[in-house]
Design a protein around this motif. Structure first.
Motif, PDB file in Angstrom:
ATOM      1  N   TYR A 445       0.862  -1.192   0.000  1.00  0.00           N
ATOM      2  CA  TYR A 445       0.000   0.000   0.000  1.00  0.00           C
ATOM      3  C   TYR A 445       0.891   1.232   0.000  1.00  0.00           C
ATOM      4  O   TYR A 445       2.086   1.138   0.336  1.00  0.00           O
ATOM      5  N   ALA A 456      -4.648   6.430  -0.192  1.00  0.00           N
ATOM      6  CA  ALA A 456      -5.561   5.277  -0.227  1.00  0.00           C
ATOM      7  C   ALA A 456      -6.193   5.145  -1.610  1.00  0.00           C
ATOM      8  O   ALA A 456      -6.339   4.034  -2.136  1.00  0.00           O
ATOM      9  N   LEU A 460      -5.837   1.743  -3.980  1.00  0.00           N
ATOM     10  CA  LEU A 460      -6.983   0.998  -4.516  1.00  0.00           C
ATOM     11  C   LEU A 460      -6.905   0.929  -6.036  1.00  0.00           C
ATOM     12  O   LEU A 460      -7.147  -0.127  -6.632  1.00  0.00           O
ATOM     13  N   TYR A 493      -5.782  -4.152  -2.182  1.00  0.00           N
ATOM     14  CA  TYR A 493      -6.883  -3.344  -1.629  1.00  0.00           C
ATOM     15  C   TYR A 493      -7.224  -3.795  -0.201  1.00  0.00           C
ATOM     16  O   TYR A 493      -7.677  -3.005   0.624  1.00  0.00           O
ATOM     17  N   LYS A 494      -6.983  -5.083   0.066  1.00  0.00           N
ATOM     18  CA  LYS A 494      -7.345  -5.634   1.384  1.00  0.00           C
ATOM     19  C   LYS A 494      -6.557  -4.968   2.512  1.00  0.00           C
ATOM     20  O   LYS A 494      -7.011  -4.932   3.654  1.00  0.00           O
ATOM     21  N   LEU A 496      -6.058  -1.994   3.097  1.00  0.00           N
ATOM     22  CA  LEU A 496      -6.625  -0.736   3.591  1.00  0.00           C
ATOM     23  C   LEU A 496      -8.020  -0.899   4.167  1.00  0.00           C
ATOM     24  O   LEU A 496      -8.665   0.071   4.561  1.00  0.00           O
ATOM     25  N   PHE A 497      -8.499  -2.139   4.227  1.00  0.00           N
ATOM     26  CA  PHE A 497      -9.852  -2.342   4.733  1.00  0.00           C
ATOM     27  C   PHE A 497      -9.839  -2.321   6.259  1.00  0.00           C
ATOM     28  O   PHE A 497      -9.103  -3.063   6.909  1.00  0.00           O
ATOM     29  N   MET A 504     -12.757   1.504   3.644  1.00  0.00           N
ATOM     30  CA  MET A 504     -11.337   1.705   3.344  1.00  0.00           C
ATOM     31  C   MET A 504     -10.840   2.914   4.133  1.00  0.00           C
ATOM     32  O   MET A 504     -11.567   3.891   4.328  1.00  0.00           O
ATOM     33  N   ARG A 505      -9.572   2.834   4.527  1.00  0.00           N
ATOM     34  CA  ARG A 505      -9.000   3.862   5.386  1.00  0.00           C
ATOM     35  C   ARG A 505      -7.494   3.953   5.129  1.00  0.00           C
ATOM     36  O   ARG A 505      -6.845   2.931   4.899  1.00  0.00           O
ATOM     37  N   SER A 531     -14.377   8.180   2.028  1.00  0.00           N
ATOM     38  CA  SER A 531     -14.225   6.732   2.141  1.00  0.00           C
ATOM     39  C   SER A 531     -15.485   5.994   1.680  1.00  0.00           C
ATOM     40  O   SER A 531     -15.406   4.913   1.100  1.00  0.00           O
ATOM     41  N   THR A 535     -14.546   3.206  -1.077  1.00  0.00           N
ATOM     42  CA  THR A 535     -14.501   1.821  -0.608  1.00  0.00           C
ATOM     43  C   THR A 535     -14.861   0.833  -1.721  1.00  0.00           C
ATOM     44  O   THR A 535     -14.398  -0.309  -1.724  1.00  0.00           O
ATOM     45  N   LEU A 545     -14.349  -7.998  -1.524  1.00  0.00           N
ATOM     46  CA  LEU A 545     -14.758  -6.899  -0.649  1.00  0.00           C
ATOM     47  C   LEU A 545     -15.898  -7.347   0.267  1.00  0.00           C
ATOM     48  O   LEU A 545     -15.917  -7.032   1.460  1.00  0.00           O
TER      49      LEU A 545
END
Ligand code: CA
Length: 749
Positions: A445, A456, A460, A493-494, A496-497, A504-505, A531, A535, A545
């Motif tokens: 990330y 972020a 993504l 992407y996972k 940032l979950f 997402m953050r 977000s 997301t 997701l």
């Protein structure tokens, strides 16, 4: 005639009509900095034309160059502007006047929209203060002007080469004016010029050149801001015509480009323009209510303007271009004036479905961009511009290769370009290549706290882009170790979950989430969204997701919440309410922000969770509320065809949620009937005879007369010709499309 009528009878059938008559080039013109209803201008042009022409209400250099509630015109500008935020380059203006009025304030004239005709291929307006009618009809690189003068000894045509360094020369023995402009907004090499040639069809009575608005002696000037003033004694109703062309290569090439008008009258060029537009728009033959038809074809017109041709034809008829990257004149195609952050989503998929031969040329142009700059472009106008995030060129390249629209012989080279662009960053223009790729490749990330903005959003989009690279790698038979690397990164992407919010953050370098965190905060870790909007940017793995959220039910609840959360927001990252926030706030659709791109695929995601009727409901709401064929017709920046192509796809009843996959996710058609005339001669025929504003739900769907229970179509289904019969109802069918077997593609399946 139909285009002049407004409302009243329905449905309307376009077949055999002039499709371009349904286009309102003024859709989206009532825009300003704080609120965009499109931020478009009337592009009077050929589809994908190298030069557009526009009436100009704004001052020289103002990106808001034609705004609906300005009442004075300053000239007719050759423009290459993709968006007011990016502004223009290579522009110059022509203006007929009565009396010696040179500068843009003096020569400006009152006009009325009621004394204005705007078609894609033709524009005319009555310039009240000069008592002159001005008409324009363009080709790809040239344009015909016709001015109808009053009786006067002081009729003039002002040619304005614009400021910041320009050139003009009058050549009376040839009835000709030549000049160049160097005006630009960045993204050009040092030697950038737009060379123009203007040939008058009546011998003038006087020839002058001017500098800073004052007539000067001589026939030639090169200075900060120069132009020409050409005088005529005219009788009332006398028509004076001028032929204009330009080139980014040189004067000789500008003369060659002028041949686009050779042997043709003004009216012949106009008629040819109408036919070209009718043919391009007629790929889609739709039947809907009249207002919807006007919206549909206005949106389709916007979908076939960008990226523009930035190439010309040399003496032997071969394509050649001035490189906006290295300043050289080189063989082959070049296209520009699009931002892939916007247009990867559905504009390029629309080209691949409906105009594949055009996108094949564009792909060749992308390879030339790579050869000339070392990167695939992300935001080009005409060269690289610092704007937005992502390496979504990967999606644009991959969708065309996966569908074999890209010529086979350049697929490998474009794949290499994707790899390079994913593992490097432009030294000056950080939005070209991958800003933060070192962190991303190491940590999975882009960290929030290492000085890389909107980290972020970048992560993504990079993860989806890596999935695109992996697809092409597999297709081209690259090694498993290489494709596995990109497939692995496609899971990033996972990272940032945040399960505590199901959103997402941003994440710091040490692995801790950013704190404090406000899901309603725009910008910051995200790009022009919050977000709640970002997301969903997991185009390639919606199931993945869902797994992170824990269940389909939670996923649906989160989708529902976007509409249920009131339109509250935190604008502190920007320091003021940016127009995209305001456009969300005023639509009464909660936190759904259709006026900007990150969320535009979101509604379709209900199809991945077994509740397609919710997509059908919200899609109809969005189509009906957010689009009108009027000057305030869009719900935010149109953005080079993306927001328009959304309407084109959604009206037909499907949408490419994941470009580079072979699927289109089903929505709910707005058309009663549509025929898409594919380039291969096959047809997609869509019928939904019961469609009306209540019947927004799909009761039953048949493909080629057989009941069809999936929530997607494949490219194969469509491209070989297909009939799609939708039975529409005012009640949701809560049985259809509910089982996992019906759901669209996800990487985690
Ligand atoms: Ca936008």
């Amino acid at each position: 005639m139909l285009a002049l009528a407004y409302g009243g009878y329905s449905p309307v059938k376009a077949e055999g009509k002039n499709y371009s008559d349904y286009v309102n080039p003024l859709m989206g013109k009532l825009s300003e900095h704080q609120l965009s209803t499109g931020n478009t201008y009337p592009a009077i042009a050929r589809p994908w034309g190298m030069n557009f022409w526009m009436p100009q209400t704004g001052k020289m250099g103002d990106g808001w160059a034609y705004v609906y509630d300005n009442y004075r015109l300053r000239g007719f500008k050759q423009t290459h502007q993709p968006s007011p935020w990016i502004n223009d380059y290579g522009m110059f203006a022509i203006m007929p006047v009565k009396g010696m009025k040179i500068n843009e304030e003096e020569r400006a004239s009152w006009f009325s929209h009621k004394a204005e005709v705007a078609k894609p291929y033709y524009y005319s307006v009555y310039l009240a203060e000069h008592d002159i009618i001005a008409e324009i009809t363009p080709t790809d690189r040239a344009a015909y002007f016709r001015f109808t003068f009053p009786e006067t000894d002081e009729g003039y045509i002002v040619i304005d080469s614009y400021d910041r360094g320009s050139y003009i020369k009058v050549i009376p023995e040839e009835n000709k004016i030549i000049g160049y402009t160097t005006r630009n907004s960045g993204g050009v090499p040092e030697n950038f010029k737009n060379y123009f040639v203007i040939v008058l069809e009546k011998t003038p009575d006087s020839w002058s050149v001017w500098k800073d608005g004052k007539v000067c002696d001589g026939k030639e000037l090169q200075d900060e801001h120069v132009g020409a003033l050409i005088g005529f004694k005219t009788k009332r109703g006398e028509k004076i015509q001028a032929r204009v062309a330009s080139s980014f290569i040189g004067f000789e090439q500008a003369e060659r480009n002028l041949k686009e008008l050779e042997g043709k009258s003004f009216d012949q060029v106009k008629e040819e323009g109408r036919k070209v537009w009718d043919k391009t728009l007629g790929v889609f033959d739709v039947e809907m209510d009249l207002d919807e038809m006007r919206t549909f074809y206005s949106c389709l017109y916007r979908s076939v303007l960008f990226p523009r041709r930035f190439y010309e034809f040399d003496a032997s008829g071969k394509p050649v271009h001035y490189s906006p990257y290295n300043g050289k004149v080189l063989p082959g195609y070049m296209f520009t004036d699009t931002g892939f952050w916007d247009t990867f989503r559905c504009l390029f998929p629309l080209l691949n479905l409906a105009y594949p031969s055009m996108n094949a040329q564009i792909q060749e142009g992308l390879l030339n961009t790579y050869k000339e700059s070392g990167f695939l472009p992300e935001w080009a106008s005409p060269g690289p511009r610092g704007c937005m995030v992502g390496t979504n060129s990967a999606s644009v390249v991959a969708d065309a290769i996966m569908k074999d629209i890209t010529p086979k012989e350049i697929q490998e080279a474009l794949y290499e370009a994707m790899l390079k662009t994913a593992n490097d960053c432009h030294p000056q223009v950080k939005s070209t290549g991958r800003f933060g790729y070192e962190y991303y490749n190491e940590l999975g990330y882009v960290p929030y706290n290492v000085g890389i903005n909107e980290s972020a959003a970048r992560t993504l989009e990079y993860a989806y882009d890596d999935w695109c690279i992996a697809q092409v790698g597999k297709k081209l038979g690259r090694s498993a170790s290489e494709t596995d690397l990109y497939l692995k990164r496609a899971h990033n992407y996972k990272n940032l979950f945040d399960p505590s919010h199901n959103l997402m953050r941003g994440k710091n370098k040490d692995g801790q989430f950013q704190s404090p965190f406000n899901p309603l905060k725009w910008g910051d870790a995200f790009t022009e969204g919050n977000s709640w909007h970002y997301t969903w940017s997991v185009f390639h793995d919606v199931k993945g997701l869902q797994n992170l959220m824990g269940s389909r039910e939670t996923f649906v609840h989160m989708l529902d919440s976007v509409f249920a959360v009131p339109p509250i927001f935190d604008e502190s990252y920007y320091g003021s309410v940016i127009h995209e926030i305001r456009e969300m706030q005023i639509m009464n659709m909660g936190n759904y922000a259709h006026g900007n791109q990150p969320v535009q695929h979101m509604i379709y995601l209900y199809n991945y969770a077994g509740e397609p009727w919710k997509a059908q409901y919200w899609l109809r709401q969005t189509m009906e509320k957010m689009y009108r064929p009027t000057p305030d017709g869009y719900c935010g920046d149109e953005d080079n065809g993306q927001t328009s192509a959304w309407y084109v796809f959604s009206s037909l009843g499907f949408y490419p949620v994941c470009p580079a996959s072979d699927q289109y996710v089903i929505g709910a058609p707005l058309v009663r009937k549509a025929t898409v005339n594919l380039e291969n001669g096959k047809k997609i025929v869509i019928t939904a005879p019961d469609n009306n504003s209540e019947n927004c739900y799909i009761k039953k769907l048949k493909m080629n007369k057989k009941e069809y229970d999936k929530n997607y179509f494949t490219y194969e289904d469509l491209i070989k010709g297909v009939t799609l019969q939708f039975d529409m109802s005012d009640k949701p069918n809560t049985q259809r499309g509910t089982k996992a077997a019906a759901f669209p593609y996800s990487m985690s399946e």
